[in-house]
Write an enzyme that holds these catalytic residues in place. Sequence first.
Site, PDB file in Angstrom:
ATOM      1  N   LYS A  56       2.238   1.097  -2.372  1.00  0.00           N
ATOM      2  CA  LYS A  56       2.522   2.351  -2.062  1.00  0.00           C
ATOM      3  C   LYS A  56       1.219   3.262  -2.393  1.00  0.00           C
ATOM      4  CE  LYS A  56       5.538   3.450  -0.159  1.00  0.00           C
ATOM      5  NZ  LYS A  56       5.481   3.483   1.307  1.00  0.00           N
ATOM      6  N   HIS A 117      -0.979  -7.554  -3.228  1.00  0.00           N
ATOM      7  CA  HIS A 117      -0.967  -6.428  -4.380  1.00  0.00           C
ATOM      8  C   HIS A 117      -1.442  -7.163  -5.907  1.00  0.00           C
ATOM      9  CE1 HIS A 117       0.324  -3.391  -1.854  1.00  0.00           C
ATOM     10  NE2 HIS A 117       1.469  -3.856  -1.249  1.00  0.00           N
ATOM     11  N   SER A 147       6.448   7.832  -4.342  1.00  0.00           N
ATOM     12  CA  SER A 147       6.560   6.724  -3.490  1.00  0.00           C
ATOM     13  C   SER A 147       7.119   5.352  -3.819  1.00  0.00           C
ATOM     14  CB  SER A 147       4.871   6.406  -2.649  1.00  0.00           C
ATOM     15  OG  SER A 147       5.053   5.864  -1.748  1.00  0.00           O
ATOM     16  N   GLY A 267       2.970  11.030   2.699  1.00  0.00           N
ATOM     17  CA  GLY A 267       1.127  10.635   2.658  1.00  0.00           C
ATOM     18  C   GLY A 267       0.730  11.635   2.528  1.00  0.00           C
TER      19      GLY A 267
END
Length: 303
Positions: A56, A117, A147, A267
Amino acid sequence: MDCLPGVENLGPNSTKDSLLTDVEGILYPKETTRYWEEIQNFKARPDDLLICSYPKAGSTWMQEIVDMIQHGGDPEKCARAPIYQRIPFIGFSLPFSIPTSIEKIEAIPSPRTLKTHFPVQHLPPSFWEQNCKIIYVARNAKDNMVSYFYFHNMINIIPDSGSWDEFMENFIAGKVCWGSWFDYVQGWWKAKDHHPILYLFYEDIKEDPAREIQKIAQFLEIDLSASVLNRIVLHTKFENMKTNPLVNHSDLPFLFDQTTPPFMRKGKVGDWKEHFTVAQSERLDNICAQLFAGSGLTFRTQL
């Protein structure tokens, strides 16, 4: 699954509800550790490009930007398949996927662009050995935490986030999927001094996308005309990304709960102000100041 060296399976009565597995102190989805040896033995190629971020922090955004750069700003070429097929995720397979994600990636002709990730210590070693180019995206801890809090409640392969206060404690302690944000961003920050890594900040891309997209193109040794650059900026605006089914994961209802806030939620830079108390904000500022002292690594939490 038998425990690997350094891997501890979480029991059925654990707070993680057996959805995660501990590898050397870092929690991963079970589907990552199920193929751990296969992932770690992955053979990178010298012309592989890797996009990396903490979850995220902007990796999907970066995937679409890079794909647009590589295809001359042509949105039709970027509509050839969902983003997770165009730029596959190394380190995760859908549950019981056959073939596995690694097998699918190995079948892709060069040059490949991949996503992960993984923190630096768990990146498959061949990426370092082959000196592959890596684009790393970092996002400030406060917005990243918000997020990730919502993300935990929409994806069905990791535990729900619990309350905001509970999630904040787990985030600070690194007891969330993919590990400590603090260790993660510092690990990649240090690695850039020894490897071809373009370290970018989410906030910089939001502030001036054209400037940052040019940086990426230069790193990839691709010339962009002004018109192509403008097309890429427009195509990858958050509002357009959010409604694009090829990047917003709306085609994966079995993985993402479509009734919760969407995969692409806001965002924004500064959305953390709607969630943090003053005391929580000051606490996180103090932690960052202490951990990053002398490193040169700084984050902006507002624009």
